[in-house]
Design an enzyme around this catalytic site. Structure first.
Site, PDB file in Angstrom:
ATOM      1  N   GLU A  73      -1.601 -27.964 -44.369  1.00 35.13           N
ATOM      2  CA  GLU A  73      -0.771 -26.726 -44.110  1.00 35.13           C
ATOM      3  C   GLU A  73       0.571 -26.773 -44.957  1.00 35.13           C
ATOM      4  OE1 GLU A  73      -2.437 -27.807 -40.088  1.00 35.13           O
ATOM      5  OE2 GLU A  73      -1.832 -28.726 -41.788  1.00 35.13           O
ATOM      6  N   PHE A 110      -0.134 -30.299 -25.141  1.00 34.43           N
ATOM      7  CA  PHE A 110      -0.882 -30.902 -26.374  1.00 34.43           C
ATOM      8  C   PHE A 110      -0.577 -30.001 -27.676  1.00 34.43           C
ATOM      9  CE2 PHE A 110      -4.875 -30.643 -28.923  1.00 34.43           C
ATOM     10  CZ  PHE A 110      -4.573 -31.960 -29.530  1.00 34.43           C
ATOM     11  N   GLN A 111      -0.008 -30.550 -28.606  1.00 32.86           N
ATOM     12  CA  GLN A 111       0.266 -29.809 -29.810  1.00 32.86           C
ATOM     13  C   GLN A 111       1.400 -28.972 -29.806  1.00 32.86           C
ATOM     14  OE1 GLN A 111      -3.369 -28.361 -32.003  1.00 32.86           O
ATOM     15  NE2 GLN A 111      -3.401 -30.403 -33.062  1.00 32.86           N
ATOM     16  N   LYS A 168      -0.002 -18.642 -27.637  1.00 34.18           N
ATOM     17  CA  LYS A 168      -1.351 -18.574 -27.447  1.00 34.18           C
ATOM     18  C   LYS A 168      -1.713 -17.337 -26.473  1.00 34.18           C
ATOM     19  CE  LYS A 168      -5.925 -20.558 -27.321  1.00 34.18           C
ATOM     20  NZ  LYS A 168      -6.678 -21.883 -27.050  1.00 34.18           N
ATOM     21  N   MET A 200      10.926 -40.051 -63.410  1.00 36.60           N
ATOM     22  CA  MET A 200      12.480 -39.667 -63.413  1.00 36.60           C
ATOM     23  C   MET A 200      13.055 -40.913 -62.466  1.00 36.60           C
ATOM     24  SD  MET A 200      14.453 -37.745 -64.413  1.00 36.60           S
ATOM     25  CE  MET A 200      13.801 -35.941 -64.706  1.00 36.60           C
TER      26      MET A 200
END
Length: 595
Positions: free
Chosen positions: A73, A135-136, A185, A504
């Site tokens: 993602e 959940f999630q 949802k 760096m």
């Protein structure tokens, strides 16, 4: 799949057809897709999950927007970000709830710091489950609030079209930035009457100013014309406002020296004699000295950040009048007090300033300007960008960038970079003459953006050459997107300046920590050639200086293939010039001899 303008216009018309007829019942996810069609979205980068399945089902039923399935993602948001930077359009990404959103946070923060117009759609657990540790589930609005321009939680599918209209309006207007739209949802599943996509939107609490105050612009004109040592300092705001043409006209009219920040490169042609190079921590000697010793400074779409002016107390030692043009009033006098603030869109303000100059008949002080240019030419004689370019034993990273520039300077090319030494060398040694050709993470300094940026640009600009300059550290953060490059046929060219160090970090450890290289050396690097081949691409290993140009020429010939070039560069090379932390912008290290 390239969508034609006619097809997009048809999609937008279809999205609004309900406005002139009886409303039809659509699911929230279907309304969301119609909103994207009405906004002429061509591409969306995403990754499916349980909370966004109804939205994905709606995408399955349409064919005007191409969905690109990334492998992480974070890369979805970076790719949409790169697309937005190169095109000026709003980039769009789609992620699921919970870890989908938290994986996207780095990409959202990257876009926020650089003011990139984006809309990120995230799934959320059903409304009845919010706050119950489902959940999630995560608090998307709370998590993203500090790193977005605005965010929305859609509580009713009937609000979907208006919220999407607001999201795009906020993302692209004023000072651009990312907007998150969180969709539970059940909201994406529920059917509601669809009355069409709004043609306009009014928000009482959000009305960014575009036109600058004419009185302030007139004050700026008087200061500029009376200047003895004028300087024009420009940043990413010039590119975001699409004001490069106006900037070039202003500089050419006045004959004043000009500089770009890291984010502003390409706003003014790097090959023009009036351009003094990039300024700041790794800017040129002449650009930094002109900044410090100017008597009138015109700041255009720049924010005087810490990497540009160094220690503010040092910067304040010299008296100067400062004019600051910026769309965001909160950026003005934030770090440096200015004398003439002008709040407005850079393009609009420059157009008015140019018109005032023409009408006034005023001319710069040619005698004073000539003396100022003589001083600048004296600084230029130090040749602060010199390095051991004739070395035949080891590949110098600067030489790779210079060779790339020499081969592509007349081509239709874009250059992305990750973050580190390679980023600075690309900014220093590739001369960008056009806007939106240099794509990098400036404000947040995000490693891993290079490949996703490049594949987003290549999708938008399939006929252009797209090069990603990276290092063996940065490239491994999103290297899985080589799989996406293959699936969606985005043949990019990757130049990895492989010095076997987090370069760096190593440079700072050498200079600031007496060479105590704590965890900056990589002992277990993969065989990048084999890895590229495993992903279905071409891999090249380049170890000798004489092979640099032939390798780049060969890679460019492979127009339809992604090519990973593993350049084994000098592990001891440092980026110079350099301003150390806490120092002023003219207290510069110009070479290893200054250490």
């Amino acid at each position: 799949m390239e969508i034609s303008k006619a097809e997009m216009a048809s999609a937008a018309t279809a999205a609004n057809s309900a406005a002139s007829s009886s409303p039809v019942d659509l699911r929230g996810g279907e309304i969301l897709v119609k909103a994207l069609q009405a906004e002429n979205v061509k591409y969306i980068w995403g990754y499916p999950g349980g909370a966004v399945l109804h939205i994905y089902d709606a995408f399955f039923k349409q064919d005007t927007i191409q969905h690109v399935l990334v492998r992480h993602e974070q890369a979805a948001v970076h790719a949409a970000d790169g697309y937005a930077r190169a095109t000026g359009d709003v980039g769009v990404a789609l992620v699921t709830s919970g870890p989908g959103l938290t994986n996207a946070v780095t990409g959202i923060a990257t876009a926020y710091m650089d003011s990139i117009p984006m809309v990120i759609i995230s799934g959320q657990v059903p409304t009845a489950a919010i706050g119950l540790d489902a959940f999630q589930e995560c608090d998307t609005v709370g998590i993203t609030r500090p790193i977005v321009k605005h965010n929305f939680l859609v509580k009713d599918a009937r609000d979907m079209a208006l919220i999407m209209k607001k999201a795009f309006h906020i993302a692209r207007s004023g000072r651009p930035g990312p907007v998150v739209v969180d969709v539970p949802k059940d909201v994406s599943f529920n059917k509601v009457p669809y009355h069409g996509y709004p043609e306009t939107v009014e928000m009482r609490s959000y009305n960014p100013v575009r036109k600058g105050h004419s009185g302030q612009i007139r004050k700026a004109l008087q200061l500029l014309m009376a200047a003895k040592r004028p300087y024009i300092y420009t940043g990413g705001g010039v590119l975001l406002s699409n004001a490069s043409a106006e900037l070039r006209q202003l500089v050419d009219m006045l004959g004043y020296p000009v500089t770009n920040t890291l984010m502003g490169l390409g706003a003014y042609p790097a090959t023009d004699p009036k351009f003094l190079g990039m300024l700041g921590m790794h800017g040129t000697w002449e650009a930094n000295n002109a900044m410090q010793h100017s008597d009138v400074l015109l700041a255009v779409g720049a924010r005087f950040d810490d990497r540009v002016i160094g220690n503010p107390k040092h910067f304040a030692q010299n008296e100067r009048k400062i004019i600051h043009i910026d769309i965001d009033p909160s950026s003005i006098s934030k770090r440096v007090k200015v004398d003439v603030p002008i709040v407005g869109d850079v393009k609009d303000v420059l157009i008015e300033l140019i018109a005032m100059i023409k009408e006034s008949g005023l001319k710069p002080d040619s005698h004073a300007l000539g003396a100022w240019w003589s001083t600048i030419d004296g600084w230029r004689q130090r040749d602060c960008m010199k390095y051991d370019s004739e070395n035949t034993e080891v590949i110098k990273p600067q030489k790779v960038i210079q060779t790339l520039y020499n081969l592509t300077k007349d081509a239709d090319a874009y250059v992305t970079s990750d973050v580190g030494q390679h980023q600075m060398w690309a900014a220093q040694y590739y001369k960008f003459n056009e806007p939106r050709r240099w794509i990098n993470s400036g404000g947040l300094g995000t490693m891993g953006v290079g490949i996703p940026y490049a594949m987003g640009i290549k999708l938008a600009k399939p006929e252009s050459e797209v090069f990603c300059v990276t290092g063996e550290g940065s490239v491994q953060m999103c290297i899985q997107e080589l799989s996406t490059c293959l699936q969606y046929n985005t043949p990019i060219k990757i130049l990895s300046l492989n010095n076997r160090y987090l370069g760096m970090v190593r440079q700072w450890q050498e200079i600031e920590y007496s060479g105590r290289y704590s965890h900056s050396y990589m002992d277990a690097l993969p065989d990048f050639v084999k890895l590229a081949e495993a992903y279905g691409h071409v891999g090249m290993l380049i170890e000798r200086p004489e092979d640099v140009e032939p390798a780049l020429r060969e890679a460019r010939k492979l127009k339809d293939r992604t090519v990973f070039m593993d350049f084994r560069t000098d592990p001891t090379e440092n980026v110079f010039p350099m301003v150390q932390a806490g120092k002023g912008i003219t207290e510069m290290l110009l070479s290893p001899e200054d250490l």
